[in-house]
Scaffold this active site. Structure first.
Site, PDB file in Angstrom:
ATOM      1  N   GLY A   1      42.133  17.266  32.227  1.00 30.12           N
ATOM      2  CA  GLY A   1      43.202  16.690  33.028  1.00 30.12           C
ATOM      3  C   GLY A   1      43.882  17.680  33.934  1.00 30.12           C
TER       4      GLY A   1
ATOM      5  N   GLY B   1      40.784  52.820  39.971  1.00 33.53           N
ATOM      6  CA  GLY B   1      40.388  52.901  38.579  1.00 33.53           C
ATOM      7  C   GLY B   1      41.304  53.833  37.809  1.00 33.53           C
TER       8      GLY B   1
ATOM      9  CG  HIS C   1      46.295  50.250  44.873  1.00 32.21           C
ATOM     10  ND1 HIS C   1      45.072  49.964  44.305  1.00 32.21           N
ATOM     11  CD2 HIS C   1      46.727  51.392  44.276  1.00 32.21           C
ATOM     12  CE1 HIS C   1      44.775  50.880  43.401  1.00 32.21           C
ATOM     13  NE2 HIS C   1      45.769  51.769  43.369  1.00 32.21           N
TER      14      HIS C   1
ATOM     15  CB  CYS D   1      43.345  54.249  44.577  1.00 30.39           C
ATOM     16  SG  CYS D   1      44.493  55.213  43.552  1.00 30.39           S
ATOM     17  CE1 TYR D   2      37.651  58.077  39.448  1.00 31.49           C
ATOM     18  CE2 TYR D   2      36.167  56.407  40.340  1.00 31.49           C
ATOM     19  CZ  TYR D   2      36.374  57.542  39.566  1.00 31.49           C
ATOM     20  OH  TYR D   2      35.317  58.144  38.912  1.00 31.49           O
TER      21      TYR D   2
ATOM     22  CG  ASP E   1      41.131  25.114  36.655  1.00 32.81           C
ATOM     23  OD1 ASP E   1      41.549  25.171  37.822  1.00 32.81           O
ATOM     24  OD2 ASP E   1      41.496  25.896  35.768  1.00 32.81           O
TER      25      ASP E   1
ATOM     26  CD  GLU F   1      44.232  46.728  45.935  1.00 35.15           C
ATOM     27  OE1 GLU F   1      44.051  47.334  44.862  1.00 35.15           O
ATOM     28  OE2 GLU F   1      44.175  47.297  47.050  1.00 35.15           O
TER      29      GLU F   1
ATOM     30  CE  LYS G   1      44.460  27.453  37.796  1.00 31.93           C
ATOM     31  NZ  LYS G   1      43.998  26.385  36.862  1.00 31.93           N
TER      32      LYS G   1
END
Length: 522
Positions: A227, A58, A172, A85-86, A230, A174, A378
């Site tokens: 189209g 954060g 981090h 982290c935070y 999604d 990630e 996605k």
């Protein structure tokens, strides 16, 4: 909160730009994960019954006035917790340790030197690269904690209370820059939280179909078809769940790319045998945003007009109780206006932009919403699309914003500007495909700027628009890097645009990553 699998890892969000990436990395281990507010109480967490909890990073310091704090009782839940982290600093502070401003902040790549290669750091190579972004450091660990790893500047880069299964990392794991990050996450998910890889495409489809049937019952559903991958995946999924009680409607708002409306109708009606109601509303949408330059206002008006058209057309086609939308997890996160706590006034996260299908819905919406893709990224949607038979040409289609070319024309949108951008965009797509680059890019498109510049064409002075080329690479759209495409490709596109598109005399290339920019310009 809808839970798609009984095994779940919860991320408590403290306003990090990377919270959603943590969820995505966990899902890559085939374990379900969701991001929820740091204000979630212990009672609410017990109701969710997660296998593990991750505290995100954060922008705050734990000592800032009004800094976000979690329910202190979570440390006694007996559930494995990882602070990032935070999140690590908050863990240390709340459990009796000390966090102070570091003499020198640490930002960017750092070499992680491992002191304890077991448990959280199993199979993480010593001196591997991890991504740091912090100005505070832990200077005194709480009782029961020990150091797992350090860096040149950070003595406590990874810590653990093995008995209580409490862990913290100052970096981090990630982000893609952290080379050993995914191995660490897998250790936490599999070995520490004891999860199994049950979050699969097949499991999602089965449960999504079941939930749609349970929610919709015998009612009819109207689906807004664009189209893209999604809405097309949504159409296939909804058709699988409720069959002919689904009506797909394509609203041609006039902001589509060249030839796309015709191609979409032919594909769905002739190849997929899914009926589509076509509505030509080009003039109506263009009038709705006439004279509007603010991007948020454009999105709001377009979203509002979409719903109104759906309502009007649904009355003509016969009553519908539900509106199906292809809203995705990043849409929800980026549209979240959670930057101010109504009780304390503290600032936590900032809204990036509104998405038309989550930010433009009117309060008097007549439809009930059904959004089975709402918790997917996605890449997960693409996997679902493949699994239920969606053709590869749609699965691999680049993301295209709901407001379409209206937000790729900066400032006021006119019919003339739409024609210019359509022609330029077509050239971009043709050349990207011709050189086999399409599948290697997350998005590749053109942007029309609301300015004119001087040029010389055929010994004549011109005063025309510039076109911006925006090509990016990304894994999920949450972060992106500008694409280093061959110069000869850029030259070919530029030459064609200035020669074939009236009103354009200059082409430029955007070399900004996300962050600090966004992928779209508006």
């Amino acid at each position: 909160m809808a839970q798609l699998d009984r095994q779940i890892i919860i991320i408590l969000d403290f306003g990090s730009q990377y919270s959603e990436l943590i969820a995505r990395r966990i899902r890559e281990t085939q374990v379900y994960s969701e991001v929820i507010s740091y204000r979630t109480t212990v009672e609410q967490l017990q109701e969710i019954n997660p296998k593990g909890i991750i505290l995100s990073g954060g922008p705050n310091s734990v000592y800032d006035a009004g800094a976000p704090h979690c329910d202190r009782r979570i440390w006694d839940l007996g559930i494995p917790i990882l602070g990032v982290c935070y999140g690590m600093q908050l863990m240390v502070q709340q459990l009796g340790g000390e966090v102070t401003r570091a003499e020198r902040g640490e930002y960017g790549k750092a070499s992680l030197l491992i002191d304890d290669p077991t448990d959280l750091l199993t199979n993480v190579e010593d001196a591997t690269t991890m991504w740091m972004s912090h100005g505070d450091s832990c200077t005194l660990l709480p009782s029961g904690f020990e150091i797992l790893a350090h860096t040149e500047n950070t003595p406590c880069a990874a810590i653990a209370d093995h008995e209580k299964k409490l862990y913290g990392v100052q970096f981090h794991p990630e982000v893609v820059h952290s080379v050993g990050g995914q191995a660490l996450i897998r250790n936490f998910v599999y070995h520490i939280c004891d999860c199994e890889p049950t979050w699969t495409t097949a499991a999602f489809v089965e449960q999504a179909v079941r939930e749609v049937r349970g929610k919709v019952g015998d009612k009819r559903v109207l689906l807004a078809l664009s189209g893209g991958v999604d809405s097309s995946t949504l159409a296939f999924l909804m058709h699988k769940a409720i069959g002919d009680r689904l009506t797909c409607m394509f609203i041609d708002q006039g902001f589509m790319r060249k030839h796309e409306p015709e191609r979409l109708l032919k594909l769905f009606q002739e190849q997929f045998h899914i009926p589509v109601e076509y509505v030509n509303a080009r003039d109506r949408f263009l009038a709705a945003i006439a004279g509007v330059s603010d991007p948020e206002e454009k999105r709001r008006r377009i979203g509002h007009e979409f719903i109104r058209v759906f309502e009007e057309e649904s009355r003509r086609l016969g009553p519908f109780d539900y509106l199906a939308q292809g809203t995705l997890y990043p849409d929800v996160i980026e549209s979240a206006d959670t930057n101010v706590d109504p009780k304390t006034g503290e600032r936590v996260a900032v809204k990036i932009k509104s998405h038309h299908n989550v930010g433009g819905l009117p309060k008097d919406l007549r439809f009930k919403l059904v959004e089975p893709l709402r918790k997917l990224f996605k890449d997960e949607v693409r996997k679902v699309g493949r699994s239920i038979g969606l053709p590869e040409e749609i699965v691999q289609r680049h993301p295209f914003p709901g407001p379409g070319l209206a937000i790729r024309i900066l400032g006021e949108v006119t019919a003339e500007k739409l024609d210019i951008l359509r022609d330029a965009d077509l050239i971009v797509r043709q050349e990207i495909n011709r050189q086999g680059m399409y599948g290697h890019l997350w998005q590749a498109f053109a942007v029309l700027l609301p300015i004119r510049s001087v040029g010389v064409m055929g010994d004549q002075r011109t005063y025309a628009y510039p076109i911006v080329l925006r090509f990016v690479k990304s894994e999920d759209g949450m972060t992106a890097d500008w694409a280093r495409v061959p110069y000869d490709l850029l030259e070919t596109i530029s030459t064609r645009i200035v020669n074939e598109v009236p009103g354009v005399n200059r082409v430029v290339y955007d070399v900004t990553s996300k962050p600090p920019g966004t992928i779209e310009w508006e």
